[in-house]
Design a protein around this motif. Sequence first.
Motif, PDB file in Angstrom:
ATOM      1  N   THR A  46      32.879  41.289  58.602  1.00 20.05           N
ATOM      2  CA  THR A  46      33.057  42.596  59.238  1.00 20.05           C
ATOM      3  C   THR A  46      33.446  42.434  60.704  1.00 20.05           C
ATOM      4  OG1 THR A  46      31.453  43.648  57.752  1.00 20.05           O
ATOM      5  CG2 THR A  46      31.924  44.767  59.832  1.00 20.05           C
ATOM      6  N   GLU A  47      32.761  41.519  61.392  1.00 18.99           N
ATOM      7  CA  GLU A  47      33.072  41.250  62.797  1.00 18.99           C
ATOM      8  C   GLU A  47      34.473  40.670  62.947  1.00 18.99           C
ATOM      9  OE1 GLU A  47      31.539  38.362  66.479  1.00 18.99           O
ATOM     10  OE2 GLU A  47      30.358  38.540  64.631  1.00 18.99           O
ATOM     11  N   MET A  48      34.829  39.740  62.060  1.00 21.50           N
ATOM     12  CA  MET A  48      36.132  39.086  62.137  1.00 21.50           C
ATOM     13  C   MET A  48      37.273  40.081  61.910  1.00 21.50           C
ATOM     14  SD  MET A  48      37.444  35.770  59.973  1.00 21.50           S
ATOM     15  CE  MET A  48      35.810  35.068  60.150  1.00 21.50           C
ATOM     16  N   LEU A  49      37.103  40.941  60.920  1.00 19.50           N
ATOM     17  CA  LEU A  49      38.141  41.929  60.620  1.00 19.50           C
ATOM     18  C   LEU A  49      38.276  42.934  61.755  1.00 19.50           C
ATOM     19  CD1 LEU A  49      37.551  42.638  56.818  1.00 19.50           C
ATOM     20  CD2 LEU A  49      39.212  41.107  57.872  1.00 19.50           C
ATOM     21  N   ARG A  50      37.151  43.287  62.378  1.00 20.09           N
ATOM     22  CA  ARG A  50      37.199  44.215  63.503  1.00 20.09           C
ATOM     23  C   ARG A  50      37.947  43.611  64.680  1.00 20.09           C
ATOM     24  NH1 ARG A  50      32.119  44.753  64.187  1.00 20.09           N
ATOM     25  NH2 ARG A  50      31.920  43.259  65.904  1.00 20.09           N
ATOM     26  N   ASP A  51      37.737  42.326  64.917  1.00 20.68           N
ATOM     27  CA  ASP A  51      38.363  41.671  66.064  1.00 20.68           C
ATOM     28  C   ASP A  51      39.840  41.347  65.820  1.00 20.68           C
ATOM     29  OD1 ASP A  51      35.936  41.793  67.314  1.00 20.68           O
ATOM     30  OD2 ASP A  51      35.401  39.690  66.950  1.00 20.68           O
ATOM     31  N   ASP A 108      34.388  38.596  49.689  1.00 19.49           N
ATOM     32  CA  ASP A 108      33.212  38.751  50.553  1.00 19.49           C
ATOM     33  C   ASP A 108      33.555  39.452  51.860  1.00 19.49           C
ATOM     34  OD1 ASP A 108      31.475  37.347  48.770  1.00 19.49           O
ATOM     35  OD2 ASP A 108      32.353  35.467  49.468  1.00 19.49           O
ATOM     36  N   LEU A 109      34.117  40.633  51.765  1.00 16.20           N
ATOM     37  CA  LEU A 109      34.537  41.358  52.965  1.00 16.20           C
ATOM     38  C   LEU A 109      33.402  42.115  53.636  1.00 16.20           C
ATOM     39  CD1 LEU A 109      37.978  42.817  51.788  1.00 16.20           C
ATOM     40  CD2 LEU A 109      37.580  40.868  53.301  1.00 16.20           C
ATOM     41  N   GLU A 110      32.266  42.261  52.953  1.00 15.50           N
ATOM     42  CA  GLU A 110      31.189  43.097  53.479  1.00 15.50           C
ATOM     43  C   GLU A 110      30.147  42.327  54.269  1.00 15.50           C
ATOM     44  OE1 GLU A 110      31.472  46.319  53.205  1.00 15.50           O
ATOM     45  OE2 GLU A 110      33.292  46.050  52.009  1.00 15.50           O
TER      46      GLU A 110
END
Length: 366
Positions: A190-195, A183-185
């Motif tokens: 998305t916010e977590m991966l960006r941070d 569930d990466l999308e």
Amino acid sequence: MALSIGIVGLPNVGKSTLFNALTKAQNAESANYAFCTIEPNKAVVPVPDERIDKLAELVNPQRVQQSTVDFIDIAGLVEGASKGEGLGNKFLGNIRETQAILHVVRCFDNDDVIHVANSVDPLRDIDVIETELILADVQALDTRIEGMKKKIKGDKTLGPKIAEAEKLLEHLNEGNPVNTYGDLETDIMTEMLRDLRLITAKNVIYCANVDEEGLTEDNNYVKKVRALAEERGAEFVKISAKMEEELVGLDEEEYTEFLESYGVTESGLAKIIRTGFHTLGMISYFTAGVKEVRAWTIHDGDKAPRAAAAIHTDFERGFIRAEVIGYEDYIKNGSEAACRAAGVLRSEGKEYIVKDGDVIHFLFNV
């Protein structure tokens, strides 16, 4: 837009040798002992593209500017790096800043080049590195979860974020990289991966480093790494870093002749850049004028206004239209004026999706 690739691997697998070859400079110390790279090495390398050379021949500009890629050579990681072993996890932070990982794996026998495990086993070596990267992500995510739990009383919106983060943490603790999570999308992910810029969320290119004999035919080491890459749907390249380094300083004709003598038609740099572009979904378009012929790097699928922002954000905000010539049309007709006369210069609006190799002139309001 700069393409950023971090070079990782165990000590003495050829990372710094590859870095020297890629950057055409001996500015990454290469020595036959572990941890010879004590600071991350960074270099901005022009992207080889014969199309820009051909455009420059026709336009004869004052200068030529290629796209670039940032290479970051990370000190050799060892088992326990995420806990401070070897040179420790200070270098893992440098990997987080990159867009992709080039995982260099030793695929040759040479008693004169030591191996930290005293034997050559590429799959074992890959597992050591990837385990350390997963453990580093576990630490980063665990810290984030603890921080959110301390704040949840004052911010109830953190509840779903904590739940999602804990699911991902469980996935990592089972030995799985972030990029295999289902569930990466979602907006939360998305916010977590960006941070957090989790390392194992990045695309990986497996790079089998061989001796000169291994260039002509895959040895058993290479076959294992290639099979692993195929199994994981990852990119794979095979190079001889030592041979590439020895080519530094040769002129173009000598360089080409040397490669051809080993049955190689493409340099290690070109292979890695091309593979990196493909991995990250990057393409290039060109601007061509008497002052400058230049390549610009964008994401495949970008529309014209977004592509214009690669030049300047004002171009996107004030976008009016794009005058577009296909690369082949430009080469065939020889100039923008000739393309206009031939009717192959097109006027495109905001919905136009820029194609790889397009030669574009943007019109915009200041």
